[in-house]
Design a protein around this motif. Structure first.
Motif, mmCIF file in Angstrom:
data_model
loop_
_atom_site.group_PDB
_atom_site.id
_atom_site.type_symbol
_atom_site.label_atom_id
_atom_site.label_comp_id
_atom_site.label_asym_id
_atom_site.label_seq_id
_atom_site.Cartn_x
_atom_site.Cartn_y
_atom_site.Cartn_z
ATOM 1 N N GLU A 20 0.838 -1.200 0.000
ATOM 2 C CA GLU A 20 0.000 0.000 0.000
ATOM 3 C C GLU A 20 0.873 1.250 0.000
ATOM 4 O OE1 GLU A 20 -2.729 -0.251 3.269
ATOM 5 O OE2 GLU A 20 -3.657 -2.073 2.471
ATOM 6 N N GLN A 45 2.280 1.639 -3.477
ATOM 7 C CA GLN A 45 1.249 2.113 -4.407
ATOM 8 C C GLN A 45 0.970 3.600 -4.205
ATOM 9 O OE1 GLN A 45 0.038 0.460 -7.046
ATOM 10 N NE2 GLN A 45 1.514 -1.088 -6.437
ATOM 11 N N THR A 46 0.979 4.045 -2.970
ATOM 12 C CA THR A 46 0.792 5.471 -2.677
ATOM 13 C C THR A 46 1.954 6.289 -3.223
ATOM 14 O OG1 THR A 46 -0.490 4.975 -0.699
ATOM 15 C CG2 THR A 46 0.493 7.171 -0.823
#
Length: 120
Positions: free
Chosen positions: A25, A28-29
């Motif tokens: 995550e 991806q950010t």
């Protein structure tokens, strides 16, 4: 004792799995923020994505981010060094303004560019 070891194994696996998800995550950010930064800062001189709303302004634009990512000579560390440098020694036909990026911006751009790399 064996119940403890089984419970410990289950808890440890959960924690490790949650860490992998969090890292994914986070990555991806970082990639999403790098993509947004590339569209706002780099797009006037490079094609930063296939869906870029406008063409680069330069008559001879810089290489596309896809080309950069899939060049055999490029890796994440090399990109970091390049983006942090003033680009003074690129030669008369290969010039790039020094974008004067902060370290966190460099990390975002590197994550985005490297995400464009195709599997080999």
């Amino acid at each position: 004792m064996s119940r403890f070891l089984i419970l410990f194994g289950v808890v440890a696996s959960s924690v490790i799995g949650a860490g992998a998800v969090a890292a994914s995550e986070f990555e991806q950010t970082l990639i999403a923020k790098g993509s947004a930064l590339a569209r706002s800062v780099c797009a006037p001189c490079h094609v930063v994505s296939s869906g870029q709303p406008s063409e680069p302004l330069l008559k001879n634009p810089g290489p596309s981010f896809d080309q950069i990512a899939n060049s055999g000579a490029v890796d994440a560390d090399g990109l970091r060094v390049f983006l942090a440098s003033p680009h003074a020694d690129m030669g008369p036909h290969a010039r790039m303004a020094n974008p004067r990026l902060a370290d966190y911006q460099i990390e975002r751009l590197v994550a985005y560019i490297m995400s464009l790399r195709r599997a080999r």
